[in-house]
Design a protein around this motif. Structure first.
Motif, PDB file in Angstrom:
ATOM      1  N   LYS A 175       0.834  -1.205   0.000  1.00  0.00           N
ATOM      2  CA  LYS A 175       0.000   0.000   0.000  1.00  0.00           C
ATOM      3  C   LYS A 175       0.868   1.254   0.000  1.00  0.00           C
ATOM      4  O   LYS A 175       0.577   2.234  -0.711  1.00  0.00           O
ATOM      5  CB  LYS A 175      -0.909  -0.009   1.228  1.00  0.00           C
ATOM      6  CG  LYS A 175      -1.886   1.149   1.280  1.00  0.00           C
ATOM      7  CD  LYS A 175      -2.813   1.024   2.484  1.00  0.00           C
ATOM      8  CE  LYS A 175      -3.802   2.188   2.530  1.00  0.00           C
ATOM      9  NZ  LYS A 175      -4.719   2.068   3.709  1.00  0.00           N
ATOM     10  N   ALA A 176       1.959   1.212   0.780  1.00  0.00           N
ATOM     11  CA  ALA A 176       2.857   2.369   0.847  1.00  0.00           C
ATOM     12  C   ALA A 176       3.525   2.618  -0.505  1.00  0.00           C
ATOM     13  O   ALA A 176       3.702   3.774  -0.921  1.00  0.00           O
ATOM     14  CB  ALA A 176       3.916   2.143   1.923  1.00  0.00           C
ATOM     15  N   SER A 177       3.891   1.546  -1.201  1.00  0.00           N
ATOM     16  CA  SER A 177       4.517   1.693  -2.521  1.00  0.00           C
ATOM     17  C   SER A 177       3.540   2.289  -3.526  1.00  0.00           C
ATOM     18  O   SER A 177       3.905   3.158  -4.330  1.00  0.00           O
ATOM     19  CB  SER A 177       5.010   0.331  -3.020  1.00  0.00           C
ATOM     20  OG  SER A 177       6.029  -0.172  -2.188  1.00  0.00           O
ATOM     21  N   SER A 178       2.292   1.818  -3.465  1.00  0.00           N
ATOM     22  CA  SER A 178       1.268   2.351  -4.378  1.00  0.00           C
ATOM     23  C   SER A 178       1.033   3.832  -4.105  1.00  0.00           C
ATOM     24  O   SER A 178       0.904   4.646  -5.037  1.00  0.00           O
ATOM     25  CB  SER A 178      -0.040   1.573  -4.212  1.00  0.00           C
ATOM     26  OG  SER A 178       0.135   0.219  -4.578  1.00  0.00           O
ATOM     27  N   ARG A 179       0.992   4.182  -2.824  1.00  0.00           N
ATOM     28  CA  ARG A 179       0.777   5.586  -2.473  1.00  0.00           C
ATOM     29  C   ARG A 179       1.959   6.438  -2.930  1.00  0.00           C
ATOM     30  O   ARG A 179       1.778   7.567  -3.414  1.00  0.00           O
ATOM     31  CB  ARG A 179       0.582   5.737  -0.968  1.00  0.00           C
ATOM     32  CG  ARG A 179       0.338   7.193  -0.567  1.00  0.00           C
ATOM     33  CD  ARG A 179       0.135   7.372   0.916  1.00  0.00           C
ATOM     34  NE  ARG A 179      -0.093   8.779   1.220  1.00  0.00           N
ATOM     35  CZ  ARG A 179      -0.262   9.270   2.442  1.00  0.00           C
ATOM     36  NH1 ARG A 179      -0.231   8.449   3.487  1.00  0.00           N
ATOM     37  NH2 ARG A 179      -0.462  10.561   2.630  1.00  0.00           N
ATOM     38  N   LEU A 180       3.170   5.897  -2.786  1.00  0.00           N
ATOM     39  CA  LEU A 180       4.353   6.649  -3.210  1.00  0.00           C
ATOM     40  C   LEU A 180       4.287   6.954  -4.703  1.00  0.00           C
ATOM     41  O   LEU A 180       4.531   8.096  -5.127  1.00  0.00           O
ATOM     42  CB  LEU A 180       5.621   5.858  -2.885  1.00  0.00           C
ATOM     43  CG  LEU A 180       6.935   6.466  -3.390  1.00  0.00           C
ATOM     44  CD1 LEU A 180       7.186   7.815  -2.716  1.00  0.00           C
ATOM     45  CD2 LEU A 180       8.100   5.512  -3.149  1.00  0.00           C
ATOM     46  N   ARG A 181       3.959   5.935  -5.499  1.00  0.00           N
ATOM     47  CA  ARG A 181       3.875   6.158  -6.949  1.00  0.00           C
ATOM     48  C   ARG A 181       2.802   7.192  -7.279  1.00  0.00           C
ATOM     49  O   ARG A 181       3.008   8.074  -8.128  1.00  0.00           O
ATOM     50  CB  ARG A 181       3.584   4.832  -7.659  1.00  0.00           C
ATOM     51  CG  ARG A 181       4.761   3.868  -7.675  1.00  0.00           C
ATOM     52  CD  ARG A 181       4.506   2.709  -8.622  1.00  0.00           C
ATOM     53  NE  ARG A 181       3.391   1.883  -8.171  1.00  0.00           N
ATOM     54  CZ  ARG A 181       3.518   0.843  -7.359  1.00  0.00           C
ATOM     55  NH1 ARG A 181       4.721   0.513  -6.888  1.00  0.00           N
ATOM     56  NH2 ARG A 181       2.471   0.130  -6.997  1.00  0.00           N
ATOM     57  N   ARG A 182       1.669   7.078  -6.595  1.00  0.00           N
ATOM     58  CA  ARG A 182       0.574   8.019  -6.850  1.00  0.00           C
ATOM     59  C   ARG A 182       0.965   9.446  -6.445  1.00  0.00           C
ATOM     60  O   ARG A 182       0.734  10.407  -7.192  1.00  0.00           O
ATOM     61  CB  ARG A 182      -0.664   7.577  -6.070  1.00  0.00           C
ATOM     62  CG  ARG A 182      -1.900   8.447  -6.324  1.00  0.00           C
ATOM     63  CD  ARG A 182      -3.121   7.910  -5.597  1.00  0.00           C
ATOM     64  NE  ARG A 182      -2.970   7.961  -4.148  1.00  0.00           N
ATOM     65  CZ  ARG A 182      -2.803   6.901  -3.370  1.00  0.00           C
ATOM     66  NH1 ARG A 182      -2.761   5.688  -3.898  1.00  0.00           N
ATOM     67  NH2 ARG A 182      -2.671   7.031  -2.060  1.00  0.00           N
ATOM     68  N   ASP A 183       1.597   9.558  -5.266  1.00  0.00           N
ATOM     69  CA  ASP A 183       1.976  10.885  -4.781  1.00  0.00           C
ATOM     70  C   ASP A 183       3.047  11.527  -5.654  1.00  0.00           C
ATOM     71  O   ASP A 183       3.024  12.744  -5.897  1.00  0.00           O
ATOM     72  CB  ASP A 183       2.474  10.797  -3.339  1.00  0.00           C
ATOM     73  CG  ASP A 183       1.346  10.505  -2.352  1.00  0.00           C
ATOM     74  OD1 ASP A 183       0.168  10.602  -2.761  1.00  0.00           O
ATOM     75  OD2 ASP A 183       1.655  10.177  -1.188  1.00  0.00           O
TER      76      ASP A 183
END
Length: 263
Positions: A129-137
């Protein structure tokens, strides 16, 4: 890899012709008693053999299937140990107990590995989830400070994952794989921090270099499979120790037989 947990000492081990002296009678009595103890606990030993071979063969063995097996094996071991061997049979006795010790250790390690292999992926799961959020951010960020904040949040997530891993009970056979996983998280966190610093400093060349390394470090999602393969490989190596112990028992039996062989 097939092996036998039930190690029965052959009744013909010290069979001889003619009369039987006191020492031979003591050895025969000892072997008979050990056979009786093991035969009475055959179901326990067969169960241990089944679940341990199943784990080594990558069959779906869960921790509940192993519940109580280690205690059962140690109980049988204690009963065998309580049979006092005559001096001539001491080597055979010690070799047999060594097999039970290895059996119990293997069961205990199997339980801990199964529990760890369930817990480790759970500890790492929030990173997806943190990786997905990083890419999105990062995709949405329009300024260097916004990108830096996104990297800082991801670095914090990596730190929390490392702490969760540190709290796990790591079985001996998986210590190398665990250490490699912790090292990889630490390396990724360090890269995240360096990348954050480069972004804040608007060092585009360093950002490009670090970004390639960062993406490579965060791309793999094979941690669970690596842990499972590492565990089974290490466990199979331990099973080889058991095979060697059984071979040594056979040699001890042969030496005992030669001692009492009549001409």
């Amino acid at each position: 890899m097939r092996r036998a947990v039930v190690v029965l000492l052959g009744g013909a081990l010290v069979a001889g012709c003619g009369g039987e002296d006191a020492e031979r009678a003591e050895v025969r009595s000892y072997l008979t008693r050990v056979n009786e103890v093991q035969s009475a606990q055959k179901d326990v030993l067969v169960r241990a053999d089944t679940v341990l071979r199943g784990y080594a063969e990558s069959k779906p063995i869960g921790a509940p299937a192993l519940e109580g097996v280690e205690a059962d094996v140690r109980r049988v071991r204690a009963e065998v140990a309580a049979v006092r061997p005559p001096a001539a049979a001491r080597e055979v006795h010690d070799s047999l107990l060594a097999i039970y010790d290895l059996d119990a250790e293997l069961v205990g390690e199997a339980v801990r590995m199964l529990e760890y292999q369930d817990a480790a992926p759970e500890a790492l799961a929030p990173l997806d989830k943190a990786s997905s959020r990083l890419r999105r951010d990062l995709d949405r960020a329009k300024t260097a400070p916004a990108q830096a904040r996104a990297l800082d949040r991801f670095g914090s997530a990596l730190g929390r994952a490392s702490k969760r891993l540190d709290l796990l009970d790591v079985p001996v056979l998986l210590e190398p794989a665990h250490a490699a996983q912790v090292k990889r998280l630490g390396s990724t966190r360090a890269l995240s921090s360096q990348l954050e610093s480069a972004v804040r400093n608007k060092d585009s060349r360093r950002v490009a270099t670090l970004l390639l390394r960062f993406r490579k470090n965060t791309a793999s999602k094979r941690a669970e499979r690596r842990l499972t393969r590492s565990g089974i490989k290490a466990y199979t190596a331990r099973l080889q120790e058991l095979t060697e112990a059984q071979t040594e028992l056979g040699r001890a039996q042969a030496r005992l037989n030669r001692t009492f062989r009549t001409s």
